[in-house]
Design a protein around this motif. Structure first.
Motif, PDB file in Angstrom:
ATOM      1  N   SER A  28       7.663 -34.777 -25.597  1.00 63.91           N
ATOM      2  CA  SER A  28       7.645 -35.917 -26.511  1.00 63.91           C
ATOM      3  C   SER A  28       9.012 -36.588 -26.646  1.00 63.91           C
ATOM      4  N   SER A  29      10.055 -36.028 -26.008  1.00 62.71           N
ATOM      5  CA  SER A  29      11.377 -36.644 -26.105  1.00 62.71           C
ATOM      6  C   SER A  29      11.467 -37.847 -25.167  1.00 62.71           C
ATOM      7  N   TYR A 106      16.626 -46.745  -5.669  1.00 59.30           N
ATOM      8  CA  TYR A 106      16.488 -46.040  -6.935  1.00 59.30           C
ATOM      9  C   TYR A 106      16.147 -47.023  -8.034  1.00 59.30           C
ATOM     10  N   GLU A 107      15.325 -46.566  -8.997  1.00 59.24           N
ATOM     11  CA  GLU A 107      15.006 -47.375 -10.152  1.00 59.24           C
ATOM     12  C   GLU A 107      15.557 -46.694 -11.397  1.00 59.24           C
ATOM     13  N   SER A 108      16.236 -47.470 -12.246  1.00 59.74           N
ATOM     14  CA  SER A 108      16.772 -46.923 -13.488  1.00 59.74           C
ATOM     15  C   SER A 108      15.638 -46.692 -14.473  1.00 59.74           C
ATOM     16  N   LEU A 109      15.778 -45.645 -15.263  1.00 60.89           N
ATOM     17  CA  LEU A 109      14.761 -45.313 -16.257  1.00 60.89           C
ATOM     18  C   LEU A 109      15.172 -45.875 -17.609  1.00 60.89           C
ATOM     19  N   ASN A 110      14.228 -46.476 -18.301  1.00 60.66           N
ATOM     20  CA  ASN A 110      14.462 -47.068 -19.610  1.00 60.66           C
ATOM     21  C   ASN A 110      14.706 -45.951 -20.630  1.00 60.66           C
ATOM     22  N   PRO A 111      15.833 -45.964 -21.349  1.00 58.26           N
ATOM     23  CA  PRO A 111      16.137 -44.879 -22.292  1.00 58.26           C
ATOM     24  C   PRO A 111      15.121 -44.717 -23.415  1.00 58.26           C
ATOM     25  N   SER A 112      14.403 -45.753 -23.787  1.00 58.95           N
ATOM     26  CA  SER A 112      13.457 -45.644 -24.898  1.00 58.95           C
ATOM     27  C   SER A 112      12.081 -45.139 -24.466  1.00 58.95           C
TER      28      SER A 112
END
Length: 177
Positions: A28-29, A106-112
């Motif tokens: 869930s994080s 590479y694709e960056s991951l959205n922090p939210s």
């Protein structure tokens, strides 16, 4: 047959240069929490030597290569200094073929974004550092060889004999070497 329940904690492999960090995050994080864990690992005292040069625990003989090598992990201060990303998989190609022959994007991951639904257990993530101006640098990771340099080609099982062999029931004998 019962289906397996999804894991409550995901194990992620975070790679940069010659370093692999194992992260455990709750399902869930968010990616931001994984970035905080990565920051903690990248700034830990384990990686710092008394001389201030990053030190990576390796097998004897590789310490010189890691410290004096041309690829060192940049020093970071906050989660703003890097991004977590994953390799983009080409449809229709196997992962091994795409990593070996073509440059990987590479694709960056959205922090939210939450981890559940975005990542799978034991997925490999990569660290993409930022330069002084805040621009993303290319991902630097070295994939180790699966064979030792001194080893020859892997041994293959001998080919089956083409002559017809009587099939008998009972124990099988090992083929001659």
């Amino acid at each position: 047959m019962l289906s397996r329940a999804p894991p409550k904690a995901y194990h992620l492999l975070l790679k940069t240069h010659k370093l692999t960090i194992f992260l455990t995050v709750h399902q869930s994080s968010t990616i931001a929490k994984a970035k905080e864990e990565a920051l903690s690992a990248l700034t830990s005292d384990v990686l710092a030597s008394p001389s201030g040069v990053p030190h990576f625990p390796t097998v004897p003989g590789e310490d010189v290569d890691m410290v004096e090598g041309n690829a060192q992990v940049p020093r970071i201060q906050s989660t703003e200094d890097f991004e977590l990303c994953r390799a983009v998989k080409d449809k229709g190609k196997s992962n091994a073929a795409s990593f070996a022959s073509t440059p990987v994007s590479y694709e960056s991951l959205n922090p939210s974004t939450p981890v559940k639904g975005l990542l799978s257990n034991w997925e490999i993530l990569y660290v993409q550092f930022r330069d002084e101006d805040g621009n993303l640098l290319p991902v630097e990771v070295s994939q180790p060889s699966l064979l030792d340099e001194d080893d020859e080609e892997p041994r293959r099982a001998p080919l089956a004999q083409e002559s017809p062999v009587a099939v008998s029931k009972g124990k099988r004998k090992a083929p001659p070497e």
